[in-house]
Write a protein that holds these residues in place. Structure first.
Motif, PDB file in Angstrom:
ATOM      1  N   ARG A  24     -13.900   8.048   0.333  1.00 34.00           N
ATOM      2  CA  ARG A  24     -13.549   7.008   0.301  1.00 34.00           C
ATOM      3  C   ARG A  24     -13.945   6.827  -1.243  1.00 34.00           C
ATOM      4  NH1 ARG A  24     -14.242   0.143   0.636  1.00 34.00           N
ATOM      5  NH2 ARG A  24     -13.606  -0.444  -1.672  1.00 34.00           N
ATOM      6  N   ASN A  45      -1.243   7.123   2.138  1.00 35.69           N
ATOM      7  CA  ASN A  45      -2.115   5.441   1.737  1.00 35.69           C
ATOM      8  C   ASN A  45      -1.948   4.103   2.574  1.00 35.69           C
ATOM      9  OD1 ASN A  45      -1.534   5.647  -1.371  1.00 35.69           O
ATOM     10  ND2 ASN A  45       0.258   5.184  -1.767  1.00 35.69           N
ATOM     11  N   LEU A  91      -7.746   8.405  -8.599  1.00 38.76           N
ATOM     12  CA  LEU A  91      -7.032   7.694  -8.841  1.00 38.76           C
ATOM     13  C   LEU A  91      -7.135   7.082 -10.455  1.00 38.76           C
ATOM     14  CD1 LEU A  91      -6.126   5.117  -6.798  1.00 38.76           C
ATOM     15  CD2 LEU A  91      -5.269   6.838  -7.306  1.00 38.76           C
ATOM     16  N   VAL A 123       0.352  -1.497  -0.098  1.00 42.12           N
ATOM     17  CA  VAL A 123       0.004  -0.179   0.275  1.00 42.12           C
ATOM     18  C   VAL A 123       0.158   1.129   0.257  1.00 42.12           C
ATOM     19  CG1 VAL A 123      -1.520   1.549   1.624  1.00 42.12           C
ATOM     20  CG2 VAL A 123      -1.850  -0.867   1.160  1.00 42.12           C
ATOM     21  N   TRP A 136      -5.129   5.912   5.132  1.00 37.74           N
ATOM     22  CA  TRP A 136      -6.486   4.587   4.029  1.00 37.74           C
ATOM     23  C   TRP A 136      -6.495   3.608   4.166  1.00 37.74           C
ATOM     24  CZ3 TRP A 136     -10.412   7.790   2.786  1.00 37.74           C
ATOM     25  CH2 TRP A 136     -10.065   9.207   3.062  1.00 37.74           C
ATOM     26  N   LEU A 137      -5.678   2.766   4.717  1.00 39.30           N
ATOM     27  CA  LEU A 137      -5.906   1.462   4.768  1.00 39.30           C
ATOM     28  C   LEU A 137      -6.533   0.823   6.047  1.00 39.30           C
ATOM     29  CD1 LEU A 137      -5.188  -1.708   4.791  1.00 39.30           C
ATOM     30  CD2 LEU A 137      -2.822  -0.538   5.137  1.00 39.30           C
ATOM     31  N   ALA A 150     -14.463  -0.454   8.232  1.00 38.18           N
ATOM     32  CA  ALA A 150     -15.269  -1.550   7.988  1.00 38.18           C
ATOM     33  C   ALA A 150     -15.565  -1.646   9.986  1.00 38.18           C
ATOM     34  CB  ALA A 150     -14.720  -2.606   6.874  1.00 38.18           C
ATOM     35  N   ARG A 161     -11.282   9.007  -3.410  1.00 37.13           N
ATOM     36  CA  ARG A 161     -10.402   8.635  -3.947  1.00 37.13           C
ATOM     37  C   ARG A 161      -9.626   8.047  -4.553  1.00 37.13           C
ATOM     38  NH1 ARG A 161      -5.667   6.490  -2.113  1.00 37.13           N
ATOM     39  NH2 ARG A 161      -4.066   8.147  -1.336  1.00 37.13           N
ATOM     40  N   GLU A 162     -10.957   6.956  -4.837  1.00 35.44           N
ATOM     41  CA  GLU A 162     -10.562   6.002  -5.978  1.00 35.44           C
ATOM     42  C   GLU A 162     -10.896   6.862  -7.335  1.00 35.44           C
ATOM     43  OE1 GLU A 162     -11.161   1.501  -3.838  1.00 35.44           O
ATOM     44  OE2 GLU A 162     -13.192   2.953  -4.752  1.00 35.44           O
ATOM     45  N   THR A 208     -10.245   2.602   5.927  1.00 38.76           N
ATOM     46  CA  THR A 208     -11.150   1.934   5.264  1.00 38.76           C
ATOM     47  C   THR A 208     -11.464   0.617   6.436  1.00 38.76           C
ATOM     48  OG1 THR A 208      -9.882   2.226   4.044  1.00 38.76           O
ATOM     49  CG2 THR A 208     -11.566   0.223   3.445  1.00 38.76           C
ATOM     50  N   ILE A 209      -9.902   0.006   7.226  1.00 41.66           N
ATOM     51  CA  ILE A 209     -10.618  -1.124   8.328  1.00 41.66           C
ATOM     52  C   ILE A 209     -11.877  -0.935   9.290  1.00 41.66           C
ATOM     53  CG2 ILE A 209      -9.692  -2.554   9.609  1.00 41.66           C
ATOM     54  CD1 ILE A 209      -6.687  -2.910   8.021  1.00 41.66           C
ATOM     55  N   PRO A 222      -5.116   0.890  -1.212  1.00 40.40           N
ATOM     56  CA  PRO A 222      -5.419   0.495   0.542  1.00 40.40           C
ATOM     57  C   PRO A 222      -6.720   0.021   0.811  1.00 40.40           C
ATOM     58  CG  PRO A 222      -5.130   2.806  -0.111  1.00 40.40           C
ATOM     59  CD  PRO A 222      -5.064   2.470  -1.128  1.00 40.40           C
ATOM     60  N   PHE A 223      -8.146   0.170  -0.383  1.00 42.34           N
ATOM     61  CA  PHE A 223      -8.960  -0.533  -0.278  1.00 42.34           C
ATOM     62  C   PHE A 223      -9.031  -1.734  -0.557  1.00 42.34           C
ATOM     63  CE2 PHE A 223      -9.749   3.890  -1.563  1.00 42.34           C
ATOM     64  CZ  PHE A 223      -9.844   4.724   0.628  1.00 42.34           C
TER      65      PHE A 223
END
Lengths: 326, 326
Positions: free
Chosen positions: B134, B275, B141, A308, B278-279, B286, B137-138, B282-283, A315-316
């Motif tokens: 989220r 990065n 990219l 990452v 965001w990892l 969730a 951010r995607e 996201t965790i 990251p997702f």
């Protein structure tokens, strides 16, 4: 394992202001042993109706600003001039001081530590910020139940502790040195905007003139900040612990803040929000702890983190891969 | 369900700069359907080696500051004078605009929206901040893979979105109006200290003198702030979208920032940290989503929250009670 009493014993003796039992209860709070934790929770819940009646103050400032000297002078003032009982708790996750000894702090604030109306307790050692913050918040409640009516929570200003402390106090004071901006070198971004009051320390002797211009500059700068939801305009004061000046003005400022926010309902609203914040924060920590202590996660995490960071996997995607394992 | 292509088709067409397919891919990212999500992740991971080559800018300011007008002028400048391809993404969780239609934004920034070198995409509607952040951010990219080399992420400055945006951009610009501090009424605390640059908008006509003094005041105030880990000193500039002045100076400032931070390694380090942020973010999301969507938790939570807010039960006890149920 901590030497244990029955719940009733803790409750009765803490309510009677027994400092030895107060210390033992805080040690219980800091213990990671499940049975100690359970006992601690029972004690705190029994004491809960006797909490909330203090002024909770957060005080921060980088090393060198004279924080210990200030807190000592301020604490002695509160005890001698305002007839208060003062507890000082430290939030300092990097501290190497042992949880059992308060020697370091006794040396730091000798006259305050020896005052029977004061209670000083350093950070528990060897814990994460989350753990320290939680322990401090519970220690705060125990101190309130023991009759301390001003609780000072001290942080070093350089880490993330300030956000945590900000979420447990009524008033947040930032100590600054007069200078050309260098005094903020160690201070974390965002702390200035969090402060309800700024105090320029060491405003004495040759330093006084410089401190006065610093006050004017900061006061002006604060006007440019976004306004406070409480309706309070953060103020800048001067003080000298050496000459014992400006200490009363700080307490006066805090009193004005309390009157304003108690009348508007902001005070109570903020405390409720802080309670809810800690509920959600605790849940969050527990969930993350469970996740990151999972063996499979611990095995896979380092490689995925590397991917990452290097931009080889989003990251997702990495998060999803880990969550599927869990 | 979104009209779907194969992964290869998305990848090839996005890399060829096909805006229609880019839009469809972003819609896929925003879809909550698991099969759409899976497809979206595959597309993004395939495109990952082609991302990262843009300047990522966060632009915020309260309503009335002239944000759309500014972004339009700035975007047109970048395209016409700097030969850039510009994508504008909005992070605005309160937005009622529909995810499929960009009519609102087309009206807002008509000349930019009609420029073939620009791409404008509003916030997905009906999502939480976490979801919007989220998705943005995607989308960033995907826009990079499609060849856009300046990505502007716009927020309204009044909520928590700014922290999220700050974690996905290289440079964070705060737009301000000249005035007596009132311009910050809507702005959230902490944003000022987050900004890498401040721009006073509408610096023209009768307003110019006022804007100049505001610049001096803010520039002075910024010196009192904690210093930036990048070594960059945030700067204050003036601009007028009406008279088209000061736009180039902002781009010049950003270039200086990029040169400084790219040479020092701060730029790359920050992107890596983002990065990882965001990892973990996201965790966190969730895990919390799973917890708070649990039926038993949903049943018990309201009462416990009430008890915590009222101070009848400690946040920690309430959290433990809930965690035991989970």
């Amino acid at each position: 394992m901590v030497k244990r009493f029955y719940v009733d014993q803790y409750v009765d003796r803490i309510l009677a202001g027994d400092r030895v039992v107060l210390s033992r209860a805080i040690t219980l709070v800091e213990s990671t042993l499940p049975s100690d934790q359970e006992l601690a929770q029972s004690v705190i819940n029994r004491l809960l109706p006797h909490t909330g009646n203090s002024v909770r103050l957060g005080i921060t400032g980088s090393p060198g600003v004279g924080k210990s000297t200030f807190i000592e002078a301020f604490g002695n003032y509160l005890i001698q001039q305002q007839n208060k009982k003062v507890a000082v708790l430290a939030v300092d996750p990097t501290s190497q001081r042992s949880g059992g000894s308060i020697l370091g702090d006794k040396t730091r604030m000798a006259s305050l530590a020896n005052n029977p109306a004061a209670y000083i307790r350093p950070s528990p050692a060897g814990k994460s910020l989350g753990g320290v913050a939680r322990n401090t918040r519970e220690a705060l409640l125990l101190c309130e139940a023991a009759g301390f009516n001003v609780i000072i929570i001290e942080t070093v200003g350089v880490g993330q502790s300030e956000t945590a402390v900000h979420s447990m106090v009524d008033f947040f004071l930032l100590l600054l040195l007069a200078g050309a901006g260098d005094e903020l070198q160690g201070i974390k971004k965002g702390i200035m905007e969090m402060a309800d009051g700024l105090t320029i320390t060491k405003a004495d002797g040759d330093n006084l003139q410089k401190a006065k211009s610093a006050r004017a500059e900061y006061q002006h700068a604060l006007h440019l900040f976004p306004s406070n939801p409480s309706g309070w305009n953060p103020r800048v004061t001067l003080c000298s612990a050496l000459e014992n000046t400006g200490i009363d003005a700080i307490w006066q400022m805090m009193q004005e803040y309390l009157t304003l926010t108690q009348n508007s309902g902001h005070f109570e609203r903020k405390r409720k929000e802080q309670n809810l914040h800690w509920l959600h924060q605790t849940i969050r920590h527990a969930l993350e702890e469970k996740f990151f202590n999972n063996k499979l996660i611990q095995e896979k995490l380092p490689n995925l983190e590397k991917g990452v960071a290097e931009g080889q996997i989003t990251p997702f995607k990495a998060a999803n891969d880990l969550l599927k394992l869990f």
